[in-house]
Design a protein around this motif. Sequence first.
Motif, PDB file in Angstrom:
ATOM      1  N   ALA A 104       0.826  -1.208   0.000  1.00 39.48           N
ATOM      2  CA  ALA A 104       0.000   0.000   0.000  1.00 39.48           C
ATOM      3  C   ALA A 104       0.862   1.261   0.000  1.00 39.48           C
ATOM      4  N   TYR A 105       1.880   1.284   0.837  1.00 41.38           N
ATOM      5  CA  TYR A 105       2.769   2.446   0.883  1.00 41.38           C
ATOM      6  C   TYR A 105       3.495   2.631  -0.451  1.00 41.38           C
ATOM      7  N   SER A 106       3.957   1.542  -1.045  1.00 45.57           N
ATOM      8  CA  SER A 106       4.731   1.630  -2.283  1.00 45.57           C
ATOM      9  C   SER A 106       3.941   2.244  -3.418  1.00 45.57           C
ATOM     10  N   PHE A 107       2.677   1.861  -3.532  1.00 50.36           N
ATOM     11  CA  PHE A 107       1.894   2.273  -4.692  1.00 50.36           C
ATOM     12  C   PHE A 107       1.051   3.523  -4.454  1.00 50.36           C
ATOM     13  N   TRP A 108       0.642   3.758  -3.202  1.00 50.63           N
ATOM     14  CA  TRP A 108      -0.336   4.818  -2.980  1.00 50.63           C
ATOM     15  C   TRP A 108       0.102   5.913  -2.020  1.00 50.63           C
ATOM     16  N   TYR A 109       1.305   5.834  -1.500  1.00 51.23           N
ATOM     17  CA  TYR A 109       1.786   6.903  -0.634  1.00 51.23           C
ATOM     18  C   TYR A 109       1.974   8.170  -1.468  1.00 51.23           C
ATOM     19  N   GLN A 111       3.194  11.323  -3.317  1.00 51.13           N
ATOM     20  CA  GLN A 111       4.555  11.742  -3.621  1.00 51.13           C
ATOM     21  C   GLN A 111       4.939  13.048  -2.924  1.00 51.13           C
ATOM     22  N   VAL A 112       3.936  13.870  -2.597  1.00 54.23           N
ATOM     23  CA  VAL A 112       4.240  15.143  -1.921  1.00 54.23           C
ATOM     24  C   VAL A 112       4.801  14.919  -0.521  1.00 54.23           C
ATOM     25  N   TYR A 113       4.611  13.711   0.036  1.00 56.43           N
ATOM     26  CA  TYR A 113       5.113  13.395   1.364  1.00 56.43           C
ATOM     27  C   TYR A 113       6.412  12.593   1.328  1.00 56.43           C
ATOM     28  N   PHE A 114       6.968  12.368   0.131  1.00 56.73           N
ATOM     29  CA  PHE A 114       8.235  11.644   0.046  1.00 56.73           C
ATOM     30  C   PHE A 114       9.322  12.398   0.810  1.00 56.73           C
ATOM     31  N   PRO A 115      10.278  11.674   1.420  1.00 61.44           N
ATOM     32  CA  PRO A 115      11.460  12.353   1.975  1.00 61.44           C
ATOM     33  C   PRO A 115      12.178  13.143   0.884  1.00 61.44           C
ATOM     34  N   LYS A 116      12.864  14.189   1.257  1.00 57.23           N
ATOM     35  CA  LYS A 116      13.490  15.072   0.271  1.00 57.23           C
ATOM     36  C   LYS A 116      14.528  14.372  -0.592  1.00 57.23           C
ATOM     37  N   PHE A 117      15.177  13.319  -0.058  1.00 61.07           N
ATOM     38  CA  PHE A 117      16.199  12.630  -0.841  1.00 61.07           C
ATOM     39  C   PHE A 117      15.606  11.614  -1.824  1.00 61.07           C
ATOM     40  N   ILE A 118      14.272  11.428  -1.788  1.00 64.87           N
ATOM     41  CA  ILE A 118      13.601  10.522  -2.718  1.00 64.87           C
ATOM     42  C   ILE A 118      12.964  11.352  -3.827  1.00 64.87           C
ATOM     43  N   LYS A 122       9.841   5.016  -8.068  1.00 62.67           N
ATOM     44  CA  LYS A 122      10.679   3.823  -8.093  1.00 62.67           C
ATOM     45  C   LYS A 122      11.656   3.820  -6.931  1.00 62.67           C
ATOM     46  N   HIS A 123      12.267   4.957  -6.663  1.00 58.36           N
ATOM     47  CA  HIS A 123      13.200   5.050  -5.538  1.00 58.36           C
ATOM     48  C   HIS A 123      12.461   4.820  -4.210  1.00 58.36           C
ATOM     49  N   PHE A 124      11.243   5.347  -4.110  1.00 57.10           N
ATOM     50  CA  PHE A 124      10.472   5.162  -2.880  1.00 57.10           C
ATOM     51  C   PHE A 124      10.112   3.687  -2.694  1.00 57.10           C
ATOM     52  N   CYS A 125       9.781   3.003  -3.782  1.00 60.47           N
ATOM     53  CA  CYS A 125       9.477   1.574  -3.693  1.00 60.47           C
ATOM     54  C   CYS A 125      10.689   0.787  -3.190  1.00 60.47           C
ATOM     55  N   TRP A 126      11.882   1.158  -3.677  1.00 61.21           N
ATOM     56  CA  TRP A 126      13.100   0.513  -3.197  1.00 61.21           C
ATOM     57  C   TRP A 126      13.304   0.769  -1.707  1.00 61.21           C
ATOM     58  N   LEU A 127      13.067   2.000  -1.275  1.00 63.10           N
ATOM     59  CA  LEU A 127      13.200   2.338   0.149  1.00 63.10           C
ATOM     60  C   LEU A 127      12.210   1.546   0.989  1.00 63.10           C
ATOM     61  N   THR A 128      10.980   1.470   0.518  1.00 62.50           N
ATOM     62  CA  THR A 128       9.948   0.713   1.237  1.00 62.50           C
ATOM     63  C   THR A 128      10.303  -0.767   1.304  1.00 62.50           C
ATOM     64  N   GLY A 129      10.777  -1.309   0.175  1.00 63.38           N
ATOM     65  CA  GLY A 129      11.143  -2.723   0.138  1.00 63.38           C
ATOM     66  C   GLY A 129      12.284  -3.051   1.085  1.00 63.38           C
ATOM     67  N   ILE A 130      13.322  -2.225   1.078  1.00 63.14           N
ATOM     68  CA  ILE A 130      14.472  -2.456   1.975  1.00 63.14           C
ATOM     69  C   ILE A 130      14.048  -2.360   3.437  1.00 63.14           C
ATOM     70  N   THR A 131      13.228  -1.339   3.746  1.00 60.18           N
ATOM     71  CA  THR A 131      12.736  -1.173   5.120  1.00 60.18           C
ATOM     72  C   THR A 131      11.898  -2.364   5.550  1.00 60.18           C
TER      73      THR A 131
END
Length: 268
Positions: A104-109, A111-118, A122-131
């Motif tokens: 749910a976080y990967s697909f529907w979070y 984008q305006v709430y992404f951390p500044k370094f994301i 695709k990068h957010f999905c990688w971050l979510t997956g690793i976490t």
Amino acid sequence: RMPSIFSYQSAEVDWCEGNFERSAVIAEYYNTAGAPRTCFGDTRWDGTSLFSFLLLTPLNFLVLEGAGLPLFLAGVFSTYFHMTLSYVGQLLDELSILWALAVAYSFWYPQVYFPKFIKTRKHFCWLTGITTVISTLMSFIKPTVNAYALNCIAFHLLYLTWRELKKCNDKRVHRMAAAMVMWWALAITSWISDRWLCWLWQAINFPYFHSFWHVLIAMSLLYCCPLVIYFDVNYEMPSFKPKLEYWPSDSWPVVVPYVALEEPRKQC
């Protein structure tokens, strides 16, 4: 000899309901297949609880396709856990919820709430997956803490909902959010009551609040999923105008909420 991780009652968690009181093969009968209904001092039983989760999940398939399968698996694994109280069942129950949240976080979070370094989805999905992988490995260290950690994620979701509601004037959206929060509040109250006040419920022979949790959290998800879609459409498809509706009708006492899309707005 160490008990098998698949053995009955090998889990580190045991809920308030007595074990094997109604069945020789089902450890927690009502947490697995029933929820109590008290009527005029007489306790009767309906075939709900986890089956309500399994029945409501197909409706969530219609409103939130990507998370439908993980939610369904969470219901299946929860049934297995409460049936056996096995260590494997406990981990499957908890990890299926963790991975459903990750999807749910990967697909529907938003984008305006992404951390500044994301910078990208695709990068957010990688971050979510690793976490999620790290959290999965950590869940084996102290399984009794897992359920508390998973429930804490709800506060972040409530915070995001509040942020979105501040930007929205649609009364239907606020109404659906209120319904979602109401069902969640009742659900978490039942969960905490079963966990912390078990001595009281056993004293009055009513240790069934965890079965209420299953029904109530499923109801909360039924309202949560259309809200997620509504906000997602506003961000990802701004040319469409989403509208929250109820099937079969607003006036019915029991309804299924969904999102209707109006024609794309004409661009100047």
